[in-house]
Write an enzyme that holds these catalytic residues in place. Structure first.
Site, PDB file in Angstrom:
ATOM      1  N   GLU A   8      -6.563 -21.030 -16.628  1.00 47.44           N
ATOM      2  CA  GLU A   8      -6.907 -21.673 -15.354  1.00 47.44           C
ATOM      3  C   GLU A   8      -7.935 -22.742 -15.681  1.00 47.44           C
ATOM      4  OE1 GLU A   8      -8.795 -20.962 -10.935  1.00 47.44           O
ATOM      5  OE2 GLU A   8      -9.684 -20.095 -12.718  1.00 47.44           O
ATOM      6  N   ASP A  41      -4.143   3.808   2.740  1.00 50.41           N
ATOM      7  CA  ASP A  41      -5.569   3.503   2.915  1.00 50.41           C
ATOM      8  C   ASP A  41      -5.798   2.032   3.285  1.00 50.41           C
ATOM      9  OD1 ASP A  41      -5.045   2.266   0.532  1.00 50.41           O
ATOM     10  OD2 ASP A  41      -6.625   3.274  -0.615  1.00 50.41           O
ATOM     11  N   ASP A  79       0.847  -1.192   0.000  1.00 53.07           N
ATOM     12  CA  ASP A  79       0.000   0.000   0.000  1.00 53.07           C
ATOM     13  C   ASP A  79       0.886   1.248   0.000  1.00 53.07           C
ATOM     14  OD1 ASP A  79      -1.904   1.951   0.471  1.00 53.07           O
ATOM     15  OD2 ASP A  79      -2.093   1.478   2.614  1.00 53.07           O
ATOM     16  N   ASP A  88      -8.959 -16.758 -16.533  1.00 54.95           N
ATOM     17  CA  ASP A  88      -9.752 -17.276 -15.418  1.00 54.95           C
ATOM     18  C   ASP A  88     -10.794 -18.301 -15.889  1.00 54.95           C
ATOM     19  OD1 ASP A  88     -10.365 -16.726 -12.500  1.00 54.95           O
ATOM     20  OD2 ASP A  88     -12.347 -16.301 -13.331  1.00 54.95           O
ATOM     21  N   HIS A 115      -3.871 -17.348  -5.196  1.00 54.85           N
ATOM     22  CA  HIS A 115      -4.741 -16.581  -4.297  1.00 54.85           C
ATOM     23  C   HIS A 115      -5.976 -17.365  -3.858  1.00 54.85           C
ATOM     24  CE1 HIS A 115      -6.419 -16.360  -8.232  1.00 54.85           C
ATOM     25  NE2 HIS A 115      -7.541 -15.908  -7.732  1.00 54.85           N
ATOM     26  N   ASP A 116      -6.172 -18.565  -4.365  1.00 54.83           N
ATOM     27  CA  ASP A 116      -7.325 -19.394  -3.966  1.00 54.83           C
ATOM     28  C   ASP A 116      -6.930 -20.520  -3.003  1.00 54.83           C
ATOM     29  OD1 ASP A 116      -9.038 -18.018  -5.720  1.00 54.83           O
ATOM     30  OD2 ASP A 116      -8.640 -19.425  -7.355  1.00 54.83           O
ATOM     31  N   ASP A 176      -4.899 -10.486 -15.663  1.00 56.97           N
ATOM     32  CA  ASP A 176      -5.881 -11.546 -15.434  1.00 56.97           C
ATOM     33  C   ASP A 176      -7.071 -11.268 -16.343  1.00 56.97           C
ATOM     34  OD1 ASP A 176      -7.294 -13.676 -14.068  1.00 56.97           O
ATOM     35  OD2 ASP A 176      -6.050 -13.222 -12.325  1.00 56.97           O
TER      36      ASP A 176
HETATM   37  O1  TEU Z   1     -11.204 -19.629  -9.552  1.00 53.84           O
HETATM   38  C1  TEU Z   1     -11.927 -20.728 -10.031  1.00 53.84           C
HETATM   39  C2  TEU Z   1     -12.349 -21.701  -8.963  1.00 53.84           C
HETATM   40  O2  TEU Z   1     -13.489 -22.000  -8.829  1.00 53.84           O
HETATM   41  C3  TEU Z   1     -11.353 -22.348  -8.088  1.00 53.84           C
HETATM   42  O3  TEU Z   1     -10.084 -21.861  -8.260  1.00 53.84           O
HETATM   43  C4  TEU Z   1     -11.736 -22.298  -6.649  1.00 53.84           C
HETATM   44  O4  TEU Z   1     -11.931 -20.979  -6.237  1.00 53.84           O
HETATM   45  C5  TEU Z   1     -10.669 -22.878  -5.775  1.00 53.84           C
HETATM   46  O5  TEU Z   1     -10.257 -24.085  -6.291  1.00 53.84           O
HETATM   47  C6  TEU Z   1     -11.176 -23.086  -4.380  1.00 53.84           C
HETATM   48  O6  TEU Z   1     -10.270 -23.835  -3.659  1.00 53.84           O
HETATM   49  C7  TEU Z   1     -11.119 -18.470 -10.306  1.00 53.84           C
HETATM   50  C8  TEU Z   1     -10.366 -17.418  -9.519  1.00 53.84           C
HETATM   51  O7  TEU Z   1      -9.041 -17.865  -9.325  1.00 53.84           O
HETATM   52  C9  TEU Z   1     -11.091 -17.146  -8.253  1.00 53.84           C
HETATM   53  O8  TEU Z   1     -10.394 -16.280  -7.418  1.00 53.84           O
HETATM   54  C10 TEU Z   1     -12.430 -16.570  -8.626  1.00 53.84           C
HETATM   55  O9  TEU Z   1     -13.215 -16.410  -7.482  1.00 53.84           O
HETATM   56  C11 TEU Z   1     -13.188 -17.475  -9.599  1.00 53.84           C
HETATM   57  O10 TEU Z   1     -12.374 -17.940 -10.660  1.00 53.84           O
HETATM   58  C12 TEU Z   1     -14.323 -16.710 -10.232  1.00 53.84           C
HETATM   59  O11 TEU Z   1     -13.834 -15.740 -11.090  1.00 53.84           O
HETATM   60 CA    CA Z   2      -3.523   2.094  -1.225  1.00 53.96          CA
END
Ligand code: TEU
Ligand code: CA
Length: 546
Positions: free
Chosen positions: A256, A26, A22, A201, A323-324, A99
């Site tokens: 993905e 904020d 950041d 995605d 990130h998931d 993305d």
């Molecule tokens: O994720 C697709 C998805 O369904 C999986 O990655 C799931 O979130 C994960 O396996 C749970 O463990 C993609 C993106 O990476 C995610 O952040 C988004 O929420 C989703 O698509 C919808 O755009």
């Molecule tokens: Ca910021």
């Protein structure tokens, strides 16, 4: 000899912009924050940055619900900031990948707003249908990837729209050629600015070949998938995007693609995408079983799964986090006695398997999951949806809450831990959008920089070794038969031969391999010189030049 592509030689670093750095206090990470850390990334040794979505979004799914594909989210900065990021990155020979989220838009996108009117040309950009039983029930039995019905009724339109994710993420209608045209224009917009490519995605779910009822079974997960996962129409669209757009640029695309077979992978990487993510090795139980009956992780599972993908794919993605996902050390290593060794073992795999390495922010400094997820911390929509579904099965609330947090994706989204100052140096504010993990005094980038035996130093070394050895980039891979929990493979190119020996387990293990050579990378300090390894200590992993 075939000219090597940039993504075959370089590693990718994934940034989740909200949580990286950041710059204006904020409590939300931003583009200027990223610019201020480019030297850190250069020093780490990566060549490509993948940015999780930075477009305007109402944040129901934190950027994965986009309301304008050709602008920058004001929370993150301006288009000028983005152009400066591109320029500053380029000066360091770093390329930027965006993305691309085009299975769905946000409900706030102007296309969706216009589509509510059935006479608008935008109506057919989405999948609107009348429901069953005089429009009282959804048009079919499909369920969202995030649980619950995949349809939402809108009174104003007196119709239902399809959403494979949250109701705030309406699916685009890829049967409409207009949608393809729009997406091509988005791609050219960013590529012409100098963006290197896209991470696409849920790209294997975009094409719905039919809207009939899907095969259902308890607990009603992804009902309908046989009509939208890896459909022929989807492959065709990706080939068209490649032909019309990507083939005209020096670019990189990574899809993905959860739930794919080796055969699907071949189709995706044949004149469509450069590479795909398969999740077999990180998510073995997702959708297979109800979350409470989790299968315990076994190193032999990782060994078998990685080998299968490495042997069946032309070009892989090599990763353990995004990130998931939950943080990898707790999942596949050890957060106790062998914290460093196991993190370095995973790093050795990332730097030596065949494919493009992907490192997720914080992985390189050994960041861990948040210790206690609860509703006061939670920002992710997934646990909310899981809880709702479990309660609808009339199960006790305590059970629902417990299960909800198993898949909380906030764990990987906590602010990056830069140093031991306020908010771990992520922000000058004490209020950050997600809390800082209290372990930041023990785990942060500054400490990693100062400690020659740190995980970060090991990543730097591993990426350097990979850069210095062509066989580790584009070389072939062949697996040797090895003993339990030990992976053994040889990377080879033009006479250069490197043997990797990896102990995936917390116990000492025999390797069953007698080959001898010079150690070029090891996660134990006393491994050097000319050596053979008939056994490996806990999580010990070495690269040996034969
Ligand atoms: O994720 C697709 C998805 O369904 C999986 O990655 C799931 O979130 C994960 O396996 C749970 O463990 C993609 C993106 O990476 C995610 O952040 C988004 O929420 C989703 O698509 C919808 O755009
Ligand atoms: Ca910021």
């Amino acid at each position: 000899m075939k000219e090597k592509r940039f993504f075959e030689q370089q590693a990718v670093y994934q940034i989740y912009p909200r949580s990286f750095k950041d710059s204006n206090g904020d409590g939300i990470g931003d583009l200027n924050g990223i610019i201020s850390k480019l030297d850190y990334l250069k020093d780490l040794g990566i060549g490509i940055i993948w940015l999780s979505p930075i477009y305007p979004s109402p944040n129901f799914d934190y950027g994965y619900d986009i309301s304008d594909y050709k602008a920058i989210n004001p929370e993150f900065g301006t288009m000028e900031d983005f152009e400066r990021l591109l320029k500053e990155a380029k000066e360091r020979n770093i390329r930027i990948v965006m993305d691309l989220v085009v299975n769905h838009t946000s409900i706030e996108h102007r296309w969706f707003q216009a589509s509510l009117d059935s006479s608008s040309p935008y109506h057919d950009y989405y999948i609107w249908r009348k429901g069953k039983n005089e429009n009282k029930l959804p048009p079919n039995n499909w369920t969202s990837n995030f649980l619950g019905s995949a349809w939402t009724y809108v009174k104003e339109a007196d119709s239902w729209y399809l959403h494979l994710f949250t109701p705030q993420q309406p699916d685009l209608n890829w049967q409409n050629p207009k949608v393809l045209e729009e997406v091509e224009s988005i791609l050219r917009f960013w590529l012409d600015k100098g963006v290197y490519g896209f991470r696409c995605d849920v790209i294997n779910e975009i094409y719905k070949s039919s809207l009939e009822d899907g095969k259902d079974s308890f607990p009603h997960m992804m009902v309908g998938k046989e009509y939208y996962l890896n459909q022929e129409g989807g492959f065709q669209i990706l080939r068209k995007l490649h032909e019309d757009v990507f083939s005209h640029y020096d670019s990189m695309t990574v899809g993905e693609t959860g739930f794919i077979t080796y055969e699907d992978q071949k189709k995706y990487t044949n004149s469509a995408l450069d590479m795909v993510f398969s999740f077999d090795h990180v998510n073995p139980r997702f959708y297979k079983l109800f979350p409470t009956f989790q299968i315990k992780y076994k190193p032999e599972f990782m060994k078998k799964t990685i080998r299968g993908w490495q042997e069946n794919c032309t070009w892989n993605t090599v990763f353990f986090e995004n990130h998931d996902q939950g943080r990898s050390i707790a999942k596949f290593g050890d957060t106790g006695q062998y914290y460093k060794e196991s993190a370095k073992m995973l790093s050795t795999l990332i730097c030596s398997l065949r494919g493009t390495p992907f490192i997720y922010q914080g992985e390189e400094i050994g960041m861990e999951d948040y210790p206690r997820m609860d509703w006061s911390v939670n920002k992710d929509i997934v646990p909310v949806m899981i809880k709702k579904m479990i309660l609808s099965f009339h199960m006790p609330k305590s059970q629902a809450e417990k299960m909800a947090f198993i898949y909380d994706r906030d764990n990987a989204r906590m602010p990056f831990q830069w140093d031991d100052s306020l908010s771990a140096g992520f922000s000058s504010s004490s209020k950050t959008w997600l809390p800082v993990n209290e372990n930041y005094l023990r785990i942060n980038a500054k400490l990693n920089e100062e400690d020659p035996t740190s995980i970060l130093q090991f990543y730097k070394e591993g990426l350097k070794v990979r850069k210095e050895h062509p066989s580790l980039q584009t070389g072939s891979i062949s697996f040797l038969e090895s003993k339990k929990d030990v992976m053994a493979y040889i990377r080879e190119e033009e006479g250069e031969k490197i043997l990797a020996l990896i102990n995936l387990s917390k116990k000492e293990r025999k390797t069953g391999i007698g080959l001898k050579g010079t150690v070029i990378l090891s996660n134990y300090p006393d491994d050097n010189g000319e050596k053979s390894f008939t056994s490996l200590r806990p999580f010990e992993s070495v690269l040996i030049k034969l």
